[in-house]
Design an enzyme around this catalytic site. Structure first.
Site, PDB file in Angstrom:
ATOM      1  N   ALA A 187       0.848  -1.199   0.000  1.00 46.63           N
ATOM      2  CA  ALA A 187       0.000   0.000   0.000  1.00 46.63           C
ATOM      3  C   ALA A 187       0.880   1.244   0.000  1.00 46.63           C
ATOM      4  CB  ALA A 187      -0.914  -0.008   1.220  1.00 46.63           C
ATOM      5  N   GLN A 188       0.588   2.168  -0.893  1.00 45.38           N
ATOM      6  CA  GLN A 188       1.458   3.344  -1.022  1.00 45.38           C
ATOM      7  C   GLN A 188       0.832   4.597  -0.414  1.00 45.38           C
ATOM      8  OE1 GLN A 188       2.071   3.678  -5.258  1.00 45.38           O
ATOM      9  NE2 GLN A 188       3.534   1.999  -5.321  1.00 45.38           N
ATOM     10  N   GLY A 189      -0.387   4.910  -0.888  1.00 45.04           N
ATOM     11  CA  GLY A 189      -0.988   6.221  -0.645  1.00 45.04           C
ATOM     12  C   GLY A 189      -1.083   6.606   0.820  1.00 45.04           C
ATOM     13  N   GLU A 245      -6.646  12.247  -1.927  1.00 38.41           N
ATOM     14  CA  GLU A 245      -6.787  11.306  -3.036  1.00 38.41           C
ATOM     15  C   GLU A 245      -8.168  11.506  -3.630  1.00 38.41           C
ATOM     16  OE1 GLU A 245      -5.265   7.251  -2.511  1.00 38.41           O
ATOM     17  OE2 GLU A 245      -4.219   7.933  -0.740  1.00 38.41           O
ATOM     18  N   ASP A 260      -7.795 -18.070  -1.657  1.00 32.51           N
ATOM     19  CA  ASP A 260      -7.909 -19.402  -1.041  1.00 32.51           C
ATOM     20  C   ASP A 260      -9.044 -19.477  -0.014  1.00 32.51           C
ATOM     21  OD1 ASP A 260      -5.547 -19.631  -2.366  1.00 32.51           O
ATOM     22  OD2 ASP A 260      -4.302 -19.990  -0.601  1.00 32.51           O
ATOM     23  N   HIS A 289      -7.569  -0.304 -10.180  1.00 31.62           N
ATOM     24  CA  HIS A 289      -6.856   0.957  -9.945  1.00 31.62           C
ATOM     25  C   HIS A 289      -6.480   1.561 -11.296  1.00 31.62           C
ATOM     26  CE1 HIS A 289      -4.069   3.873  -8.348  1.00 31.62           C
ATOM     27  NE2 HIS A 289      -4.407   3.535  -7.119  1.00 31.62           N
ATOM     28  N   ARG A 346     -12.456   6.345  -8.217  1.00 31.66           N
ATOM     29  CA  ARG A 346     -11.616   5.377  -8.930  1.00 31.66           C
ATOM     30  C   ARG A 346     -12.388   4.598 -10.005  1.00 31.66           C
ATOM     31  NH1 ARG A 346      -8.049   2.154  -4.707  1.00 31.66           N
ATOM     32  NH2 ARG A 346      -7.188   4.214  -4.339  1.00 31.66           N
ATOM     33  N   HIS A 403      -7.165  -4.309  -8.396  1.00 32.51           N
ATOM     34  CA  HIS A 403      -6.519  -3.767  -7.189  1.00 32.51           C
ATOM     35  C   HIS A 403      -7.119  -4.276  -5.880  1.00 32.51           C
ATOM     36  CE1 HIS A 403      -4.237  -0.889  -4.870  1.00 32.51           C
ATOM     37  NE2 HIS A 403      -5.318  -0.257  -4.442  1.00 32.51           N
ATOM     38  N   ARG A 450     -14.832   1.350  -3.279  1.00 28.96           N
ATOM     39  CA  ARG A 450     -14.141   1.800  -2.056  1.00 28.96           C
ATOM     40  C   ARG A 450     -13.483   3.162  -2.257  1.00 28.96           C
ATOM     41  NH1 ARG A 450      -8.935   1.512  -0.545  1.00 28.96           N
ATOM     42  NH2 ARG A 450      -8.385   0.057  -2.220  1.00 28.96           N
ATOM     43  N   SER A 454      -9.094   1.427   3.021  1.00 35.13           N
ATOM     44  CA  SER A 454      -8.934  -0.010   3.304  1.00 35.13           C
ATOM     45  C   SER A 454      -7.996  -0.279   4.473  1.00 35.13           C
ATOM     46  CB  SER A 454      -8.458  -0.758   2.063  1.00 35.13           C
ATOM     47  OG  SER A 454      -7.312  -0.150   1.553  1.00 35.13           O
TER      48      SER A 454
HETATM   49  C1  SIN Z   1      -3.073   4.133  -3.763  1.00 39.04           C
HETATM   50  O1  SIN Z   1      -2.087   4.508  -3.127  1.00 39.04           O
HETATM   51  O2  SIN Z   1      -3.461   4.681  -4.793  1.00 39.04           O
HETATM   52  C2  SIN Z   1      -3.862   3.000  -3.271  1.00 39.04           C
HETATM   53  C3  SIN Z   1      -4.638   3.431  -2.128  1.00 39.04           C
HETATM   54  C4  SIN Z   1      -5.847   2.569  -1.957  1.00 39.04           C
HETATM   55  O3  SIN Z   1      -6.010   1.571  -2.648  1.00 39.04           O
HETATM   56  O4  SIN Z   1      -6.669   2.943  -1.146  1.00 39.04           O
END
Ligand code: SIN
Length: 480
Positions: free
Chosen positions: A43-45, A110, A200, A221, A268, A328, A364, A369
């Site tokens: 996870a980046q954001g 975002e 799984d 994404h 998104r 994503h 979402r 998340s």
């Molecule tokens: C993102 O950094 O764009 C992903 C963040 C997310 O999926 O909520």
């Protein structure tokens, strides 16, 4: 071996549940591969939260609007109202979100958020920092490189799991089992997930008659660099767009405004769908451009993305990068209530991406998340603490099904193509029916149990997509 709690999965939800279960409980965290192979790590954001009490209504409103009418409002309230406490708890325990020289927290924006309310760490490495922190704070035992292949359930009660550990199956018993194993990335040819996230537990639940819901709700994404060999592709965080990156066609045109007045900052689902349609109409390659960034700021704010793209030969921020949407996040999952309890199976819980609490509705909201993982992990842990008592254990046999066959690998790749081509951003009745027939053919062949998990989950996704005839959120149905 008898535990109070078994936690399946060591991402944010599993590890935060572990952190909230006291040391004197006997808890075992079971992890399918190496510890870092989970979606949290990638996870980046950042983590979204209500900035203060006054922002709670706006955070709820943004989440509900992104969810396109299908969110459970009670779940969204719980998410937002508990967000400040969850983040404060991390900070109190020593976690450092990015801040300025006066230690003022730095918030970013975002898409589809009405204000800057996302905290980040290490610039664009929020998930990695959080994951490391939660591993360090896990007071309980962990069993890695071990996969759960059965749930021990009798008369509506869960008694533990069967694990495949170094090619041997054995039962591990527990008073409670929490499933926190993540989503379904490996069902798709292009995705942003950790490679071992392969549906799984969702498939195992189907085998056990446990209900999954909203499986058609899969989030793609918009900004992913897909020009690489592995199925796992490089995410280019939405925070880039939140801070000024633009999406353009080959001629540099910012075409997204033709689809939504918010352009790059539409939710998104809208951005991915618009990109898909524009590309189909024009045949053009699409790009993420960073011209609005000062070079030094870009290097410091997005250090990993900058380093990785430069290593691939892109001179960012001055050079743009080709992008495509990729799978994503699984919005649907194992049906669970707001304490993470799985209905009709006592002592079984599901939290995080694997669960469906209906908090994300049909789409979402960005960065909700990681927050969901924290908030509902705590709810589940508290419920277990409150309700724990004596339990009469019973013994279970061990499944003798073959786990995998040599031919399964090619079939997994076939499944990824089927899902990418027929069950991705735009769905048609004929495409979904083709996917269903192909999946049924594979299910009727001689296959291992692990592949069966994937196929059953994929089949459930297709059946759910067929039965929702209207377009909503991430689920777009065209006639045909
Ligand atoms: C993102 O950094 O764009 C992903 C963040 C997310 O999926 O909520």
């Amino acid at each position: 071996m008898r535990y109070d709690v078994i936690i399946i999965g060591a991402g944010i939800a599993g590890l935060y549940a572990a952190m909230k279960l006291p040391k004197d409980k006997k808890v075992l965290v079971i992890n399918k591969r190496e510890t870092f192979k989970c979606n949290t790590f990638y996870a980046q954001g950042g983590v979204a939260l209500a900035r203060d009490k006054d922002d709670i209504p706006a955070h709820i409103k943004d989440t509900l609007e992104a969810g396109d009418g299908l969110c459970d409002e009670e779940a969204v309230k719980i998410l937002s109202e508990n967000s400040i406490e969850a983040i404060d708890d991390l900070i109190k325990n020593g976690f450092e979100f990015d801040h300025d020289e006066n230690r003022k927290l730095l918030y970013t924006k975002e898409a589809a958020h009405s204000c800057e309310r996302i905290l980040h760490a290490g610039g664009d490495a929020t998930g990695r920092y959080l994951h490391h922190f939660l591993l360090e704070h896990n007071p309980h035992a962990m069993l890695s490189d071990t996969r759960v292949v059965d749930l021990l359930i009798k008369s509506g009660e869960c008694y533990g799991v069967t694990v495949l550990d170094h090619r041997q199956c054995r039962n591990i018993y527990a008073k409670n089992v929490i499933i926190a194993s993540g989503g379904v990335g490996s069902l798709y040819e292009y995705h942003t997930n950790a490679p071992c996230i392969s549906a799984d537990m969702q498939g195992l639940c189907l085998m056990k008659g446990i209900e999954l819901e909203r499986m058609e709700m899969l989030q793609f994404h918009p900004t992913v660099f897909v020009d690489s060999k592995n199925a796992q592709k490089m995410l280019l965080t939405e925070a880039l767009r939140g801070e000024g990156a633009t999406i353009e066609d080959e001629n540099g045109k910012r075409f997204l405004f033709e689809y939504d007045e918010r352009g790059e900052l539409a939710s998104r689902d809208i951005v991915s769908k618009s990109m898909y349609e524009y590309k189909k109409k024009t045949g053009m390659q699409l790009y993420l451009a960073f011209n609005n960034f000062d070079e030094k700021y870009f290097e410091e704010r997005f250090p990993n993305i900058c380093k990785n793209l430069r290593a691939l030969g892109f001179n960012v921020p001055s050079q743009r990068v080709p992008i495509s949407p990729a799978f994503h996040y699984a919005i649907g999952g194992i049906k669970s209530d707001l304490k993470g309890r799985v209905p009709n199976v006592k002592n079984l819980y599901a939290i995080g991406e694997v669960a469906s609490t209906r908090v994300h509705g049909a789409n979402r909201l960005a960065s909700n998340s990681l927050l969901e993982g924290l908030v509902f992990a705590k709810e589940a842990a508290l419920d277990i603490i409150k309700s724990s008592g004596k339990k009469e254990f019973i013994e279970f046999g061990i499944t003798d099904e073959v786990m995998s066959l040599k031919e399964d690998k090619a079939k997994k790749n076939q499944l990824r193509r089927i899902m990418w081509e027929n069950v991705s951003i735009i769905r048609t009745k004929s495409g979904l029916n083709d996917a269903l027939s192909s999946i049924n053919v594979l299910l009727n062949e001689k296959i291992g149990r692990l592949l069966k998990f994937r196929l059953l989950t994929a089949k459930e996704i297709v059946i759910s997509a067929l039965s929702r005839k209207e377009s909503v959120g991430v689920h777009t149905r065209l006639e045909e």
